[in-house]
Write an enzyme that holds these catalytic residues in place. Structure first.
Site, PDB file in Angstrom:
ATOM      1  N   GLU A 165       4.802  -7.809  -2.781  1.00 17.13           N
ATOM      2  CA  GLU A 165       5.804  -8.016  -1.723  1.00 17.13           C
ATOM      3  C   GLU A 165       5.685  -9.379  -1.043  1.00 17.13           C
ATOM      4  O   GLU A 165       5.503  -9.480   0.179  1.00 17.13           O
ATOM      5  CB  GLU A 165       5.704  -6.903  -0.672  1.00 17.13           C
ATOM      6  CG  GLU A 165       6.106  -5.561  -1.209  1.00 17.13           C
ATOM      7  CD  GLU A 165       6.142  -4.449  -0.161  1.00 17.13           C
ATOM      8  OE1 GLU A 165       6.708  -3.391  -0.460  1.00 17.13           O
ATOM      9  OE2 GLU A 165       5.612  -4.648   0.956  1.00 17.13           O
ATOM     10  N   TYR A 309      12.252   1.670  -0.368  1.00 15.53           N
ATOM     11  CA  TYR A 309      11.984   2.758   0.573  1.00 15.53           C
ATOM     12  C   TYR A 309      13.230   3.220   1.322  1.00 15.53           C
ATOM     13  O   TYR A 309      13.323   4.373   1.703  1.00 15.53           O
ATOM     14  CB  TYR A 309      10.936   2.325   1.605  1.00 15.53           C
ATOM     15  CG  TYR A 309       9.533   2.237   1.052  1.00 15.53           C
ATOM     16  CD1 TYR A 309       8.711   3.360   1.015  1.00 15.53           C
ATOM     17  CD2 TYR A 309       9.026   1.037   0.575  1.00 15.53           C
ATOM     18  CE1 TYR A 309       7.415   3.289   0.508  1.00 15.53           C
ATOM     19  CE2 TYR A 309       7.729   0.953   0.066  1.00 15.53           C
ATOM     20  CZ  TYR A 309       6.934   2.080   0.034  1.00 15.53           C
ATOM     21  OH  TYR A 309       5.661   2.000  -0.475  1.00 15.53           O
ATOM     22  N   GLU A 373       6.577   0.801  -5.991  1.00 15.13           N
ATOM     23  CA  GLU A 373       6.323   1.654  -4.816  1.00 15.13           C
ATOM     24  C   GLU A 373       7.618   2.340  -4.413  1.00 15.13           C
ATOM     25  O   GLU A 373       8.686   1.728  -4.430  1.00 15.13           O
ATOM     26  CB  GLU A 373       5.839   0.850  -3.594  1.00 15.13           C
ATOM     27  CG  GLU A 373       4.402   0.414  -3.630  1.00 15.13           C
ATOM     28  CD  GLU A 373       4.005  -0.363  -2.374  1.00 15.13           C
ATOM     29  OE1 GLU A 373       4.602  -0.133  -1.294  1.00 15.13           O
ATOM     30  OE2 GLU A 373       3.093  -1.204  -2.478  1.00 15.13           O
TER      31      GLU A 373
END
EC number: 3.2.1.21
Length: 469
Positions: A165, A309, A373
């Site tokens: 990231e 996310y 992720e």
């Protein structure tokens, strides 16, 4: 709803978030050690990762969790300062090398493919003291560290992430100052750090390509965080433009140089240049790549690693006062739809991931994609029977299935965040993302499966969901 044969089902962790052993066996301090030890309520209840999940001494327990899930892949990160205490190859900490060798060997023995991240936010403090990611000297330091890892572990590791990231790190650490070193540089530091992060990644990719690829036959990329962004008012042209611009500033800022042409998106360059001019700067606050650097950066990823996310709505917000900051440069405001359910900053929008994957496919020439992720937190006290959270996971898998089957996206690996409840940066232990519950009050740090761990294990066994679209 079977996923393609050979699809990778994984869980992920990061060194500082799970290992503990912050000064054990010759490990040098990293920036998060320094930052959390300074206190000042920058982290929830001044918590630290000094012990975290204790994975440095409890790796066998982690391995049991991995086997219980039946994972095909496991993503973890190396602690740079555990391997090289001062960040340089001047001194190599053999106990750190032994620790990671054991993890890699145990995974392979159990038929689990390691996906290894070189750097997940925990810069050696010695390198931060020399300027960290704001200093161009970091590029060489990172490249030497990467070469050390490739030569030490690359005979067995075939899937590498250089930097986790980079887009989050540059903003949180060097623009807003919410991550260590904790000093804000609004509208300047994030761009400088990003510039060096991109070059460091590219250099290390070339090192792998020229020195190791032929023999080791692995793949190298970097992982990018991506929120899916929708116009707040779909009928407003200014909101539509703002949403497109937001994606350019947020994801394409890093992805376009690396995957397309070695340079930042045009709208990003023009927005920052015009704002800089209005603010009286002699030149743009965004550094420029030389022609030689553009050639070096272009094409330096073997797959597209993305971390999703949540989703946000985007509205045009004119920067009338000429304020400094990345959002101000992009002239955007972002917020959630009030109807979306949330835990803390994560609003549950499973359909956002399908739109994001389609965007990556269409923009970046249909690359192989790894979701490195994705997950949903629980707040304390977290029930072990986390059926509501599992429902979010299930909906997400349905969207991934649609992306593969209907949109023909080349998604090959999915990593759930996280294997264990762990130290979640500024939120400390208050936000629980684990498939396994960890009791941080108990010195033994027992791992107990949530319902979502048991359900995820079924998904892995079936290679997909049993229900129909």
């Amino acid at each position: 709803m079977a996923f393609p044969v050979g699809f990778g089902w994984a869980a992920a962790t990061a060194a500082y978030q799970v290992e503990g052993g912050w000064d054990a066996d010759g490990k040098g301090p990293c920036v998060w050690d320094t930052f959390t030890h300074q206190g000042g309520e920058r982290v929830f209840k001044n918590q630290t990762g000094d012990v975290a999940c204790g994975s440095y001494t409890l790796w066998e327990e982690d391995l049991k969790c991995i086997k219980q899930l039946g994972l095909t892949h496991y993503r973890f990160s190396l602690s740079w300062s555990r391997l090289l205490p001062d960040g340089t190859t001047g001194f190599i900490n053999q106990k750190g090398v032994d620790y990671y060798n054991k993890i890699i060997d145990d995974l392979l023995k159990n038929g689990v493919t390691p996906i290894v991240t070189l750097y997940h936010f925990d810069l050696p403090q010695a390198l931060e003291d020399r300027g960290g990611w704001l200093s161009e000297s970091i590029i060489e330091s990172f490249d030497k560290y990467a070469q050390f890892c490739f030569s030490t572990f690359g005979d067995r590791v075939k899937q590498w992430i250089t930097i986790n990231e980079a887009n989050v790190l540059s903003v949180m650490a060097y623009d807003l100052g919410m991550f260590p070193p904790g000093i804000p540089h609004f509208g300047t530091g994030g761009y400088q750090a990003a510039h060096n992060l991109i070059k460091a990644h590219a250099r290390s990719w070339h090192s792998y390509d020229s020195l190791f690829r032929k023999e080791q036959k692995g793949m190298v990329s970097l992982s990018l965080f991506a929120v899916w962004l929708e116009p707040a008012d779909p009928n407003s042209v200014s909101d539509q433009e703002a949403a497109k611009r937001a994606i350019k500033f947020h994801l394409d800022f890093f992805a376009k140089p690396i995957f397309i042409d070695g340079d930042y998106p045009e709208v990003v360059k023009s927005q920052i240049a015009s704002m800089s001019q209005k603010q009286g700067y002699p030149s743009s606050r965004l550094p420029e790549f030389t022609e030689e650097e553009k050639k070096m950066i272009k094409g330096t990823a073997d797959f597209f690693a993305v971390q999703y996310y949540t989703t946000r709505l985007i509205k045009y917000q004119e920067n009338k006062k000429g304020e400094l900051g990345i959002l101000q440069d992009a002239e955007i405001e972002f917020f959630p739809d009030p109807s979306w359910k949330n835990v803390d900053w994560i609003y549950v929008v499973p359909w956002g991931v399908r739109k994001l994957l389609k965007y990556i496919k269409d923009t970046y020439n249909n690359p192989v994609i790894y979701i490195t992720e994705n997950g949903f937190p629980q707040s304390d006290p977290a029930p072990l029977d986390d059926t509501q959270r599992w429902e979010h996971f299930r909906q997400t898998f349905q969207e991934l299935f649609k992306a593969i089957q209907l949109d023909k996206v080349s998604l090959q690996v999915y990593c759930a965040w996280s294997l264990l409840d762990n130290f979640e940066w500024n939120q400390g232990y208050s936000s629980r993302f684990g498939l396994f519950y960890v009791d941080f009050e108990d010195p033994a740090r027992p791992r107990v499966p949530y319902t979502s761990a048991k359900e995820y294990a079924k998904i892995i066994r079936n290679n997909g969901l049993e229900a129909h679209l």
